[in-house]
Motif scaffolding. Structure first.
Motif, PDB file in Angstrom:
ATOM      1  N   GLU A   8       3.980  13.043  -0.253  1.00 14.35           N
ATOM      2  CA  GLU A   8       2.562  14.083  -0.197  1.00 14.35           C
ATOM      3  C   GLU A   8       1.295  12.988   0.256  1.00 14.35           C
ATOM      4  O   GLU A   8       0.279  13.470   0.941  1.00 14.35           O
ATOM      5  N   ALA A   9       1.462  11.746  -0.140  1.00  9.56           N
ATOM      6  CA  ALA A   9       0.375  10.925   0.269  1.00  9.56           C
ATOM      7  C   ALA A   9       0.565  10.516   1.684  1.00  9.56           C
ATOM      8  O   ALA A   9       1.399   9.642   1.999  1.00  9.56           O
ATOM      9  N   SER A  10       0.018  11.151   2.779  1.00  7.80           N
ATOM     10  CA  SER A  10       0.443  11.035   4.242  1.00  7.80           C
ATOM     11  C   SER A  10      -0.169  10.033   4.853  1.00  7.80           C
ATOM     12  O   SER A  10       0.621   9.179   5.736  1.00  7.80           O
ATOM     13  N   THR A  11      -1.273   9.891   4.943  1.00 12.93           N
ATOM     14  CA  THR A  11      -1.986   8.994   5.967  1.00 12.93           C
ATOM     15  C   THR A  11      -2.023   7.493   5.374  1.00 12.93           C
ATOM     16  O   THR A  11      -1.700   7.375   4.168  1.00 12.93           O
ATOM     17  N   THR A  12      -2.043   6.438   6.296  1.00  9.58           N
ATOM     18  CA  THR A  12      -2.341   5.168   5.869  1.00  9.58           C
ATOM     19  C   THR A  12      -3.213   4.788   4.830  1.00  9.58           C
ATOM     20  O   THR A  12      -2.645   4.252   3.717  1.00  9.58           O
ATOM     21  N   ARG A  13      -4.310   5.569   4.921  1.00  8.63           N
ATOM     22  CA  ARG A  13      -5.364   5.301   3.936  1.00  8.63           C
ATOM     23  C   ARG A  13      -4.873   5.689   2.613  1.00  8.63           C
ATOM     24  O   ARG A  13      -5.163   5.173   1.486  1.00  8.63           O
ATOM     25  N   GLU A  14      -4.341   6.989   2.654  1.00  8.59           N
ATOM     26  CA  GLU A  14      -4.016   7.528   1.145  1.00  8.59           C
ATOM     27  C   GLU A  14      -2.742   6.616   0.583  1.00  8.59           C
ATOM     28  O   GLU A  14      -2.823   6.589  -0.595  1.00  8.59           O
ATOM     29  N   ARG A  15      -2.115   6.287   1.343  1.00  9.20           N
ATOM     30  CA  ARG A  15      -1.110   5.556   0.893  1.00  9.20           C
ATOM     31  C   ARG A  15      -1.557   3.771   0.171  1.00  9.20           C
ATOM     32  O   ARG A  15      -0.833   3.655  -0.770  1.00  9.20           O
ATOM     33  N   THR A  16      -2.628   3.470   1.165  1.00 12.09           N
ATOM     34  CA  THR A  16      -3.059   2.297   0.564  1.00 12.09           C
ATOM     35  C   THR A  16      -3.533   2.535  -0.651  1.00 12.09           C
ATOM     36  O   THR A  16      -3.572   1.802  -1.880  1.00 12.09           O
ATOM     37  N   LEU A  17      -4.338   3.658  -0.815  1.00 16.49           N
ATOM     38  CA  LEU A  17      -5.010   3.888  -2.286  1.00 16.49           C
ATOM     39  C   LEU A  17      -4.020   4.027  -3.368  1.00 16.49           C
ATOM     40  O   LEU A  17      -4.341   3.576  -4.429  1.00 16.49           O
ATOM     41  N   ALA A  18      -2.954   5.056  -3.034  1.00 20.59           N
ATOM     42  CA  ALA A  18      -1.959   5.109  -4.019  1.00 20.59           C
ATOM     43  C   ALA A  18      -1.286   3.882  -4.607  1.00 20.59           C
ATOM     44  O   ALA A  18      -1.224   3.578  -5.692  1.00 20.59           O
ATOM     45  N   LEU A  19      -1.166   3.026  -3.521  1.00 18.98           N
ATOM     46  CA  LEU A  19      -0.508   1.669  -3.954  1.00 18.98           C
ATOM     47  C   LEU A  19      -1.374   0.633  -4.670  1.00 18.98           C
ATOM     48  O   LEU A  19      -1.026   0.133  -5.528  1.00 18.98           O
ATOM     49  N   ARG A  20      -2.805   0.789  -4.193  1.00 16.16           N
ATOM     50  CA  ARG A  20      -3.724  -0.100  -5.125  1.00 16.16           C
ATOM     51  C   ARG A  20      -3.839   0.457  -6.574  1.00 16.16           C
ATOM     52  O   ARG A  20      -3.891  -0.369  -7.409  1.00 16.16           O
ATOM     53  N   ASP A  21      -3.725   1.799  -6.538  1.00 17.17           N
ATOM     54  CA  ASP A  21      -3.982   2.237  -8.119  1.00 17.17           C
ATOM     55  C   ASP A  21      -2.646   1.944  -9.017  1.00 17.17           C
ATOM     56  O   ASP A  21      -2.925   1.553 -10.052  1.00 17.17           O
TER      57      ASP A  21
ATOM     58  N   SER B  33      -1.616  -4.533   1.073  1.00 19.80           N
ATOM     59  CA  SER B  33      -1.949  -4.220   2.580  1.00 19.80           C
ATOM     60  C   SER B  33      -1.647  -5.252   3.552  1.00 19.80           C
ATOM     61  O   SER B  33      -1.352  -4.686   4.776  1.00 19.80           O
ATOM     62  N   ILE B  34      -1.765  -6.348   3.037  1.00 17.30           N
ATOM     63  CA  ILE B  34      -1.200  -7.377   4.136  1.00 17.30           C
ATOM     64  C   ILE B  34       0.403  -7.157   4.722  1.00 17.30           C
ATOM     65  O   ILE B  34       0.644  -7.081   5.837  1.00 17.30           O
ATOM     66  N   LEU B  35       0.969  -7.070   3.548  1.00 11.34           N
ATOM     67  CA  LEU B  35       2.375  -6.876   3.979  1.00 11.34           C
ATOM     68  C   LEU B  35       2.741  -5.403   4.613  1.00 11.34           C
ATOM     69  O   LEU B  35       3.669  -5.484   5.605  1.00 11.34           O
ATOM     70  N   GLN B  36       1.893  -4.384   4.198  1.00 12.18           N
ATOM     71  CA  GLN B  36       2.095  -3.240   4.913  1.00 12.18           C
ATOM     72  C   GLN B  36       1.874  -3.219   6.452  1.00 12.18           C
ATOM     73  O   GLN B  36       2.833  -2.736   7.121  1.00 12.18           O
ATOM     74  N   TYR B  37       0.564  -4.009   6.686  1.00 10.67           N
ATOM     75  CA  TYR B  37       0.257  -3.976   8.031  1.00 10.67           C
ATOM     76  C   TYR B  37       1.589  -4.979   8.856  1.00 10.67           C
ATOM     77  O   TYR B  37       1.624  -4.680  10.087  1.00 10.67           O
ATOM     78  N   GLU B  50      -8.924  -7.384  11.107  1.00 12.91           N
ATOM     79  CA  GLU B  50      -9.758  -6.304  11.462  1.00 12.91           C
ATOM     80  C   GLU B  50      -9.057  -4.882  10.947  1.00 12.91           C
ATOM     81  O   GLU B  50      -9.633  -3.935  10.647  1.00 12.91           O
ATOM     82  N   ASN B  51      -7.886  -4.883  10.763  1.00 11.95           N
ATOM     83  CA  ASN B  51      -7.123  -3.712  10.075  1.00 11.95           C
ATOM     84  C   ASN B  51      -7.180  -3.658   8.390  1.00 11.95           C
ATOM     85  O   ASN B  51      -7.243  -2.530   7.960  1.00 11.95           O
ATOM     86  N   ILE B  52      -7.330  -4.713   7.976  1.00 16.87           N
ATOM     87  CA  ILE B  52      -7.510  -4.755   6.322  1.00 16.87           C
ATOM     88  C   ILE B  52      -9.072  -4.748   6.109  1.00 16.87           C
ATOM     89  O   ILE B  52     -10.066  -5.597   6.163  1.00 16.87           O
ATOM     90  N   ASP B  53      -9.690  -3.446   5.723  1.00 17.25           N
ATOM     91  CA  ASP B  53     -10.987  -3.191   5.657  1.00 17.25           C
ATOM     92  C   ASP B  53     -11.537  -4.011   4.498  1.00 17.25           C
ATOM     93  O   ASP B  53     -11.125  -3.908   3.455  1.00 17.25           O
ATOM     94  N   GLY B  54     -12.463  -4.763   4.883  1.00 15.71           N
ATOM     95  CA  GLY B  54     -13.379  -5.450   3.644  1.00 15.71           C
ATOM     96  C   GLY B  54     -12.765  -6.742   3.307  1.00 15.71           C
ATOM     97  O   GLY B  54     -13.506  -7.505   2.548  1.00 15.71           O
ATOM     98  N   ILE B  55     -11.819  -7.541   3.835  1.00 15.87           N
ATOM     99  CA  ILE B  55     -11.285  -8.662   3.622  1.00 15.87           C
ATOM    100  C   ILE B  55     -12.052  -9.802   4.326  1.00 15.87           C
ATOM    101  O   ILE B  55     -12.530  -9.538   5.817  1.00 15.87           O
ATOM    102  N   SER B  56     -12.288 -10.894   3.621  1.00 16.40           N
ATOM    103  CA  SER B  56     -13.104 -11.744   4.345  1.00 16.40           C
ATOM    104  C   SER B  56     -12.039 -12.986   4.829  1.00 16.40           C
ATOM    105  O   SER B  56     -10.982 -12.995   4.370  1.00 16.40           O
ATOM    106  N   PRO B  57     -12.527 -13.651   5.800  1.00 24.83           N
ATOM    107  CA  PRO B  57     -11.562 -14.667   6.406  1.00 24.83           C
ATOM    108  C   PRO B  57     -10.786 -15.655   5.331  1.00 24.83           C
ATOM    109  O   PRO B  57      -9.763 -16.108   5.225  1.00 24.83           O
ATOM    110  N   LYS B  58     -11.825 -16.111   4.545  1.00 21.46           N
ATOM    111  CA  LYS B  58     -11.389 -17.081   3.358  1.00 21.46           C
ATOM    112  C   LYS B  58     -10.228 -16.496   2.489  1.00 21.46           C
ATOM    113  O   LYS B  58      -9.431 -17.091   2.351  1.00 21.46           O
ATOM    114  N   VAL B  59     -10.644 -15.298   2.048  1.00 14.84           N
ATOM    115  CA  VAL B  59      -9.502 -14.650   1.107  1.00 14.84           C
ATOM    116  C   VAL B  59      -8.198 -14.407   2.136  1.00 14.84           C
ATOM    117  O   VAL B  59      -7.055 -14.658   1.599  1.00 14.84           O
TER     118      VAL B  59
END
Lengths: 117, 117
Positions: A8-21, B33-37, B50-59
């Motif tokens: 049900e979590a279909s978009t990449t963004r939603e998947r990322t959020l679910a994974l992070r949670d 996110s890194i592994l996902q991409y 660019e793809n991982i929103d909000g990550i700084s180069p250092k991190v």
DNA sequence: CTGGATCCTAACTGATACTG
DNA sequence: CAGTATCAGTTAGGATCCAG
């Protein structure tokens, strides 16, 4: 890898959020141990503190509160003198079983690869 | 819950260690996110940033070094001007698939339970 | 027994600027 | 392009003591 399809979590963004949670909720140094011991049955504060090596009461309190807020455990105050408090897993917590099995399997392989080498 | 049986990590202590290793390696804010991409294919530093929103180069640098040390990714310096660097997953990294599927499934359920209601 | 209060340190994060 | 350097802010976690 191509993550799970038909979920049900279909978009990449939603998947990322679910994974992070999920990783946020189950991650950290102590969560796993706490849930692991509670899976053996209802436990009191002291039981947990004794069984989980190295945890301080402050940290245990905080972790338990967090898990309770996320509906993974239930806190029950017993009518005893002195007061005792029991913690037990909710049904929702048992849904983490697949995660633990997967983590355990990967962890075992990883330990062999890295430390065994 | 009664964790997995018939696994090589047999004692409670060993299981705890394997679980901790796994959660430590895959946990944290950015690892997933890194592994996902990277699962989409080989990527360069800039692609990831660019793809991982909000990550700084250092991190990003630190996370990549850590993942490389744990043999989840491979770092390749390309012979170009200016220099480019490619990152790709190892076979070992693909063994995390089961973990991610389980996390994703639980995460989706959890989001419904907590935020949905 | 349970767990709050306090203090303290190390680690993680973020923003920005800079180098080979 | 692929990072490093720097500085500053936040957080996680340990140690200890105390209260209901």
């Amino acid at each position: 890898m191509k993550l799970i399809s038909g979920c049900e979590a279909s978009t990449t963004r939603e998947r990322t959020l679910a994974l992070r949670d999920a990783i946020e909720l189950l991650g950290g140094k102590w969560r796993i141990s706490i849930l692991q011991y509670l899976s053996f049955g209802t436990m009191r504060f002291k039981d947990l503190q004794e069984n989980i090596d190295g945890i301080s009461p402050k940290v245990l309190t905080k972790e338990l509160q967090d898990l309770e807020q996320n509906k993974l455990i239930i806190r029950t105050v017993n009518n005893t003198r002195p007061v005792t408090v029991s913690y037990s897993l909710t049904a929702h917590a048992y849904e983490t079983q697949a995660v633990y099995n997967a983590l355990l399997e990967f962890g075992a392989k990883h330990r062999q690869l890295i430390k065994g080498k």
